[in-house]
Design a protein around this motif. Structure first.
Motif, PDB file in Angstrom:
ATOM      1  N   VAL A  22       0.851  -1.193   0.000  1.00 48.75           N
ATOM      2  CA  VAL A  22       0.000   0.000   0.000  1.00 48.75           C
ATOM      3  C   VAL A  22       0.889   1.246   0.000  1.00 48.75           C
ATOM      4  O   VAL A  22       0.656   2.185  -0.774  1.00 48.75           O
ATOM      5  CB  VAL A  22      -0.984  -0.005   1.193  1.00 48.75           C
ATOM      6  CG1 VAL A  22      -1.675   1.345   1.339  1.00 48.75           C
ATOM      7  CG2 VAL A  22      -2.016  -1.114   1.020  1.00 48.75           C
ATOM      8  N   GLY A  25       2.194   2.083  -3.284  1.00 49.85           N
ATOM      9  CA  GLY A  25       1.194   2.356  -4.312  1.00 49.85           C
ATOM     10  C   GLY A  25       0.846   1.154  -5.163  1.00 49.85           C
ATOM     11  O   GLY A  25       0.212   1.285  -6.200  1.00 49.85           O
ATOM     12  N   GLN A  28      -4.238  -0.862  -2.763  1.00 51.47           N
ATOM     13  CA  GLN A  28      -5.022   0.212  -2.168  1.00 51.47           C
ATOM     14  C   GLN A  28      -5.812  -0.248  -0.959  1.00 51.47           C
ATOM     15  O   GLN A  28      -6.655   0.484  -0.469  1.00 51.47           O
ATOM     16  CB  GLN A  28      -5.986   0.802  -3.208  1.00 51.47           C
ATOM     17  CG  GLN A  28      -5.282   1.483  -4.346  1.00 51.47           C
ATOM     18  CD  GLN A  28      -6.249   2.048  -5.364  1.00 51.47           C
ATOM     19  OE1 GLN A  28      -7.391   1.622  -5.487  1.00 51.47           O
ATOM     20  NE2 GLN A  28      -5.782   3.031  -6.109  1.00 51.47           N
TER      21      GLN A  28
END
Length: 98
Positions: A22, A25, A28
């Motif tokens: 997370v 990136g 999510q």
């Protein structure tokens, strides 16, 4: 059946690993199906090398969906997600496998 060679790169995942994904990136959610072993990520291989070319993951998905239908298993593909489409991700559905 698929003519695309592929292998599972990750299945069961720790919360620490998910938090790192997370933060980078690459995911999510902190509510991943990987925590319970209900998800896998795969890598497509061409000429002995891994590739992220989308067309290969579409072909792998077609094979996953055909096998899932034959076996009566509800499989979701991350390539159908609206945000952060993830062609390498396959999971058992939340609805059928809570």
């Amino acid at each position: 059946m698929t003519t695309v060679d592929f292998g599972v790169t990750e299945g069961l995942r720790s919360q620490e690993r998910q938090r790192a994904l997370v933060a980078a990136g690459k995911s999510q959610t902190l509510n991943s199906r990987h925590f319970t072993g209900h998800a896998v990520d795969v890598m497509a291989y061409t000429n002995g090398h891994g590739t992220w070319e989308w067309r290969y993951y579409e072909q792998i998905n077609t094979a996953f969906q055909a096998a899932a239908q034959e076996l009566g298993v509800d499989v979701e593909w991350g390539g159908h997600w609206r945000t952060l489409r993830d062609g390498a991700h396959f999971q058992l559905s939340w609805q059928a496998y809570p």
